[in-house]
Design a protein around this motif. Structure first.
Motif, PDB file in Angstrom:
ATOM      1  N   ASP A  22       1.369  -1.637   0.028  1.00 38.72           N
ATOM      2  CA  ASP A  22       0.462  -0.226  -0.436  1.00 38.72           C
ATOM      3  C   ASP A  22       1.048   0.846  -0.006  1.00 38.72           C
ATOM      4  N   HIS A  23       1.694   1.735   0.575  1.00 42.43           N
ATOM      5  CA  HIS A  23       2.473   2.507   0.449  1.00 42.43           C
ATOM      6  C   HIS A  23       3.733   3.242  -0.614  1.00 42.43           C
ATOM      7  N   VAL A  24       3.815   2.235  -1.467  1.00 44.03           N
ATOM      8  CA  VAL A  24       4.289   2.188  -2.292  1.00 44.03           C
ATOM      9  C   VAL A  24       3.515   1.633  -3.833  1.00 44.03           C
ATOM     10  N   ARG A  25       2.205   1.974  -3.662  1.00 40.74           N
ATOM     11  CA  ARG A  25       1.180   1.948  -4.933  1.00 40.74           C
ATOM     12  C   ARG A  25       1.596   2.977  -5.535  1.00 40.74           C
ATOM     13  N   GLY A  26       1.619   3.612  -6.534  1.00 43.03           N
ATOM     14  CA  GLY A  26       1.993   4.730  -7.369  1.00 43.03           C
ATOM     15  C   GLY A  26       3.141   5.478  -6.973  1.00 43.03           C
ATOM     16  N   ALA A  27       4.097   5.022  -6.436  1.00 42.86           N
ATOM     17  CA  ALA A  27       5.541   5.365  -6.094  1.00 42.86           C
ATOM     18  C   ALA A  27       6.185   5.680  -6.945  1.00 42.86           C
ATOM     19  N   ASP A  28       7.606   6.219  -7.444  1.00 45.35           N
ATOM     20  CA  ASP A  28       8.218   5.968  -8.310  1.00 45.35           C
ATOM     21  C   ASP A  28       9.474   4.755  -7.914  1.00 45.35           C
ATOM     22  N   LEU A  29       9.036   3.734  -8.534  1.00 46.73           N
ATOM     23  CA  LEU A  29      10.554   2.688  -8.015  1.00 46.73           C
ATOM     24  C   LEU A  29      11.534   2.773  -7.947  1.00 46.73           C
ATOM     25  N   ARG A  30      11.956   3.958  -8.814  1.00 47.09           N
ATOM     26  CA  ARG A  30      13.272   4.652  -9.516  1.00 47.09           C
ATOM     27  C   ARG A  30      13.600   5.356  -8.167  1.00 47.09           C
ATOM     28  N   ALA A  31      13.157   5.657  -7.701  1.00 45.25           N
ATOM     29  CA  ALA A  31      13.214   6.707  -6.004  1.00 45.25           C
ATOM     30  C   ALA A  31      14.302   5.923  -5.666  1.00 45.25           C
ATOM     31  N   PRO A  32      15.135   6.594  -4.519  1.00 44.91           N
ATOM     32  CA  PRO A  32      16.076   6.819  -4.058  1.00 44.91           C
ATOM     33  C   PRO A  32      15.207   5.942  -2.682  1.00 44.91           C
ATOM     34  N   VAL A  33      16.205   5.364  -1.875  1.00 44.83           N
ATOM     35  CA  VAL A  33      15.856   5.174  -0.291  1.00 44.83           C
ATOM     36  C   VAL A  33      16.660   5.971   0.845  1.00 44.83           C
ATOM     37  N   PRO A  34      16.235   6.372   1.513  1.00 41.77           N
ATOM     38  CA  PRO A  34      17.293   7.771   1.609  1.00 41.77           C
ATOM     39  C   PRO A  34      18.107   6.352   2.727  1.00 41.77           C
ATOM     40  N   SER A  35      16.983   5.575   4.008  1.00 51.71           N
ATOM     41  CA  SER A  35      17.688   5.081   5.165  1.00 51.71           C
ATOM     42  C   SER A  35      18.483   3.224   4.586  1.00 51.71           C
ATOM     43  N   CYS A  36      17.977   3.696   3.316  1.00 55.57           N
ATOM     44  CA  CYS A  36      19.495   2.233   2.495  1.00 55.57           C
ATOM     45  C   CYS A  36      19.649   2.696   1.596  1.00 55.57           C
ATOM     46  N   ALA A 138      10.800   1.874   3.032  1.00 56.27           N
ATOM     47  CA  ALA A 138       9.735   1.798   1.606  1.00 56.27           C
ATOM     48  C   ALA A 138       8.068   3.837   2.263  1.00 56.27           C
ATOM     49  N   ALA A 139       8.588   3.364   3.109  1.00 61.25           N
ATOM     50  CA  ALA A 139       7.163   4.846   2.937  1.00 61.25           C
ATOM     51  C   ALA A 139       8.143   6.279   3.648  1.00 61.25           C
ATOM     52  N   LEU A 140       9.082   5.759   4.109  1.00 62.23           N
ATOM     53  CA  LEU A 140       9.824   6.858   3.869  1.00 62.23           C
ATOM     54  C   LEU A 140      10.731   7.903   2.780  1.00 62.23           C
ATOM     55  N   ALA A 141      10.732   6.487   1.488  1.00 62.57           N
ATOM     56  CA  ALA A 141      11.567   6.578   0.673  1.00 62.57           C
ATOM     57  C   ALA A 141      10.152   7.111  -0.199  1.00 62.57           C
ATOM     58  N   ALA A 142       8.652   7.197  -0.325  1.00 60.34           N
ATOM     59  CA  ALA A 142       7.185   6.518  -0.757  1.00 60.34           C
ATOM     60  C   ALA A 142       7.294   8.221  -0.206  1.00 60.34           C
ATOM     61  N   GLY A 143       7.733   8.927   0.819  1.00 53.37           N
ATOM     62  CA  GLY A 143       6.730  10.204   1.032  1.00 53.37           C
ATOM     63  C   GLY A 143       5.857  10.161   2.125  1.00 53.37           C
ATOM     64  N   VAL A 144       5.041   8.756   2.558  1.00 56.04           N
ATOM     65  CA  VAL A 144       3.944   8.440   3.856  1.00 56.04           C
ATOM     66  C   VAL A 144       4.384   8.471   4.548  1.00 56.04           C
ATOM     67  N   PRO A 145       3.178   8.284   5.311  1.00 55.60           N
ATOM     68  CA  PRO A 145       3.140   8.237   7.313  1.00 55.60           C
ATOM     69  C   PRO A 145       3.388   6.532   7.468  1.00 55.60           C
ATOM     70  N   TYR A 146       4.442   6.504   8.390  1.00 57.16           N
ATOM     71  CA  TYR A 146       3.894   4.956   8.440  1.00 57.16           C
ATOM     72  C   TYR A 146       3.924   4.619  10.186  1.00 57.16           C
TER      73      TYR A 146
END
Length: 267
Positions: A22-36, A138-146
């Motif tokens: 749910d967190h990544v639905r519609g997100a850009d999967l090429r977006a960097p993951v700051p915590s990884c 994933a939530a961090l990278a997608a910019g959604v709440p966790y």
């Protein structure tokens, strides 16, 4: 707060995977993951699904020896994922793992990378919390709440404390900072829950218990922030937790207590 059951861990694998998707639905999967660092969102999801597949293979085959974990960390080639394909793959993989665990049942002996914990219970718990923490990434990278349930987070912290007392985490070795020594105690205190952990590094191996007391360093913060802190998702000065006392000690403990679990398939 009590340790979660095998069935609860099995259910959490499915729930945490659903929330992750749910967190990544519609997100850009090429977006960097700051915590990884070095991974994009698609690669993170491949890592999670690879971990599920690794565990499912061990449990389904009742493996008695090491199973290669190449699929867990070999994500470099997954740079441009199809969101629909990846979403379906994650869902199927989590379901297969949950079904393999259901078929095997609790306390069934299988290989694990942790000596003394050779059972399906290890895999149910480890994969539940593997998914829980990477859901934050994933939530961090997608910019959604966790957010996460307190009892699940507390169980994940218990698991961390248990692994931090294994020889692989505290044993001496070249280039490893010393962990054990006089006066070395740490307290982790959840400010929003009736939960705390006291770590004692003064003996010949680490010990821990629930509760709080005087310590060389105390880390206070909301329960979920404590979990993210021990997993290295937040620095001491990030604002999520408050560290008082010997900050160098908590830095060394966090570095040494990090997950060392991996397959040894060199044979």
């Amino acid at each position: 707060m009590t340790t979660l059951t095998f069935e609860r861990h099995r259910a959490e694998i499915l729930l945490q995977t659903t929330l992750l998707r749910d967190h990544v639905r519609g997100a850009d999967l090429r977006a960097p993951v700051p915590s990884c660092p070095g991974w994009n969102l698609g690669q993170l999801l491949r890592h999670v699904g690879g971990a599920h597949g690794w565990a499912e293979t061990v449990v389904r085959t009742r493996a008695v020896g090491p199973v290669s974990d190449e699929q867990v960390n070999d994500v470099a080639r997954f740079v441009d994922e199809d969101p629909d394909v990846l979403d379906a793959w994650l869902a199927v993989g989590a379901a297969r793992l949950a079904e393999a665990l259901r078929g095997a049942g609790p306390r069934t002996r299988v290989w694990t990378p942790a000596d003394g914990l050779e059972s399906t219970d290890f895999w149910a718990r480890r994969m539940a919390h593997e998914t829980l923490v990477h859901r934050f990434d994933a939530a961090l990278a997608a910019g959604v709440p966790y957010a996460a349930e307190a009892e699940v987070v507390a169980d994940a912290l218990d698991e961390w404390m248990e692994y931090a007392a294994f020889p692989e985490a505290y044993g001496a070795g070249p280039g490893r900072p010393a962990l054990l020594g006089p006066g070395r105690t740490l307290c982790f205190w959840a400010t929003d829950a009736d939960a705390s952990w006291l770590v004692d590094l003064t003996g010949d191996r680490p010990g821990w218990r629930h509760g709080h007391g005087r310590a060389a360093v105390t880390v206070r913060g909301p329960l979920t922030d404590l979990l993210l802190f021990v997993y290295g998702r937040a620095a001491p000065d990030s604002g999520g937790v408050d560290v008082t006392g010997d900050e160098e000690l908590v830095h060394v403990w966090r570095e040494r207590a990090g997950f060392w679990l991996e397959a040894d398939d060199s044979d």
